[in-house]
Design a protein around this motif. Structure first.
Motif, mmCIF file in Angstrom:
data_model
loop_
_atom_site.group_PDB
_atom_site.id
_atom_site.type_symbol
_atom_site.label_atom_id
_atom_site.label_comp_id
_atom_site.label_asym_id
_atom_site.label_seq_id
_atom_site.Cartn_x
_atom_site.Cartn_y
_atom_site.Cartn_z
ATOM 1 N N PRO A 152 0.816 -1.223 0.000
ATOM 2 C CA PRO A 152 0.000 0.000 0.000
ATOM 3 C C PRO A 152 0.847 1.271 0.000
ATOM 4 N N SER A 261 -11.258 -8.476 8.658
ATOM 5 C CA SER A 261 -11.147 -8.231 7.214
ATOM 6 C C SER A 261 -9.946 -7.380 6.835
ATOM 7 N N GLN A 264 -9.183 -1.924 5.083
ATOM 8 C CA GLN A 264 -9.896 -1.750 3.811
ATOM 9 C C GLN A 264 -9.271 -0.643 2.949
ATOM 10 N N ILE A 265 -8.763 0.382 3.603
ATOM 11 C CA ILE A 265 -8.170 1.487 2.820
ATOM 12 C C ILE A 265 -6.917 0.976 2.096
ATOM 13 N N GLN A 267 -6.230 -2.113 1.345
ATOM 14 C CA GLN A 267 -6.624 -3.080 0.301
ATOM 15 C C GLN A 267 -7.140 -2.359 -0.934
ATOM 16 N N SER A 268 -7.899 -1.279 -0.712
ATOM 17 C CA SER A 268 -8.448 -0.590 -1.876
ATOM 18 C C SER A 268 -7.343 0.133 -2.661
ATOM 19 N N LEU A 269 -6.327 0.644 -1.942
ATOM 20 C CA LEU A 269 -5.176 1.237 -2.651
ATOM 21 C C LEU A 269 -4.501 0.178 -3.526
ATOM 22 N N THR A 271 -5.810 -2.603 -4.819
ATOM 23 C CA THR A 271 -6.595 -3.039 -5.982
ATOM 24 C C THR A 271 -6.749 -1.911 -7.012
ATOM 25 N N THR A 272 -6.653 -0.668 -6.558
ATOM 26 C CA THR A 272 -6.749 0.444 -7.516
ATOM 27 C C THR A 272 -5.532 0.476 -8.438
#
Ligand code: SF4
Ligand code: SF4
Length: 368
Positions: A152, A261, A264-265, A267-269, A271-272
């Motif tokens: 990340p 989980s 999330q931040i 993980q989203s970085l 996948t982006t």
């Protein structure tokens, strides 16, 4: 007693060691052998050795190191490529300090710097973006190693470079993911382990759920644990107790920082900016979808697409880091350990890295 004192309190450590030993002896009575536990994370390996716990448990629990040190699993070719990149004119190569002394086929990045190449150590990938901003006439390349913990941060660096509209910044991705390498180790049958101590920092990002495959598909238990002596012992005890009772679950013993989980931040970085790629691991070869590369939309920041780097044929050495990271041998089994290979003159990454198994054994477990 405050929490930190508790985690390092000698009396608590002593009684925790005894609890682990007792549980392990029950296991040995049941199975006529000691339990084999792989600590996936390089920092766990170092913390076990430094705290003396590994030595204290050596007759009762076989703690073997796994493929969780980002430096140790970096393939020789990646280092050779970096040295090639550092040799390009008008290039500043940035990396983490641990990578500097890792030998490639013939030289290390320290050697390249001694020869006058512009190789810089940064503490965070974002710092390399600042270097690019300040040196618009130079190409700045960051050597992107690391697991889920670091990835990340690489995404944040690319995001910053994108926002600054930098045209002279790129990342050479050679990142690694924990799940694919554990699957590969287990599928190969090479890792004869009863259970896993799971990496604390990686789990902050990926979450407790990310290890469910261990129990669901391989019938093996795991415990996510922290890095202080009492946390290491608590995780080991819970794992040995599960083994003794024949239970196969993933237990989160690091709930203060690891959620179900994950983050999330982060993980989203990931996948982006990134997509899966086959990645070369030291001593293990290419593992499908075990790394990440920049998506097509961010190709401008992908050093592998921007630069054509020729890597010389790899030079074979007697270093056995490949077997060390698979838990097949202990450092003392390598003929070079403590002789031709020491922290001052390392032959392989496991002796260079601050999370390396050979360095841990050399510093804290060597018998004179
Ligand atoms: S980055 Fe953190 S979790 Fe990953 S190997 Fe290093 S210490 Fe362990
Ligand atoms: S002791 Fe040195 S040469 Fe041997 S496996 Fe470890 S790092 Fe490689």
């Amino acid at each position: 007693m405050d929490v930190m004192n508790f985690y390092t309190d000698p009396a608590v450590i002593r009684s925790s060691v005894e609890k682990v030993k007792n549980a392990a002896r029950d296991f040995r009575n049941q199975h006529q052998r000691v339990p084999v536990i792989m600590e996936v994370c390089g920092s766990h390996t170092m913390a076990f050795a430094r705290s003396g716990i590994k030595t204290a448990l050596k007759d009762d629990v076989n703690l073997i190191a796994g493929p969780g040190c980002p430096v140790c699993v970096t393939d020789q070719k990646a280092i050779d490529a970096m040295i090639g990149l550092a040799g390009k004119q008008d290039t500043i190569l940035c990396t983490f300090g641990d990578m500097m002394r890792v030998p490639g086929s013939r030289r290390s990045l320290v050697d390249a710097r001694t020869e006058g190449k512009d190789v810089r150590v940064v503490y965070s990938p974002v710092d390399s973006v600042t270097i690019a901003e300040r040196n618009p006439e130079k190409e700045v390349v960051f050597l992107g190693i690391g697991f889920e913990t670091t990835i990340p941060l690489l995404a944040m660096a690319v995001r910053k470079a994108e926002r600054l509209n930098l045209k002279n910044y790129s990342v050479w991705m050679t990142t690694k993911l924990v799940e694919p390498v554990l699957r590969t180790l287990l599928d190969s049958g090479e890792a004869e382990v009863d259970g896993f101590l799971l990496p604390g920092h990686v789990s902050v990002v990926s979450g407790e759920k990310s290890y469910r495959f261990l129990t669901a598909e391989y019938g093996l238990p795991g415990v996510i644990t922290g890095f202080e002596p009492v946390q290491l012992l608590s995780g080991t005890y819970k794992l040995v107790r599960m083994l003794r009772e024949g239970k196969h679950a993933v237990v989160n013993d690091y709930r203060s920082v690891v959620g179900q989980s994950g983050n999330q931040i982060a993980q989203s970085l990931m996948t982006t900016y990134f997509t899966f790629s086959d990645e070369e691991w030291r001593g293990m070869g290419a593992i499908p979808a075990s790394g990440l590369v920049l998506k097509e939309a961010y190709a401008a920041f992908d050093a592998k697409r921007r630069f054509n780097v020729t890597v010389p044929p790899q030079r074979k050495t007697a270093c056995r880091c490949g077997e060390i990271i698979k838990g097949r041998i202990a450092p003392e089994d390598c003929a070079l350990f403590g002789k031709g290979c020491t922290p001052v003159n390392p032959v392989g990454p496991c002796m260079v890295s601050t999370e390396g198994t050979c360095a841990a054994h050399y510093q804290y477990m060597r018998e004179e």
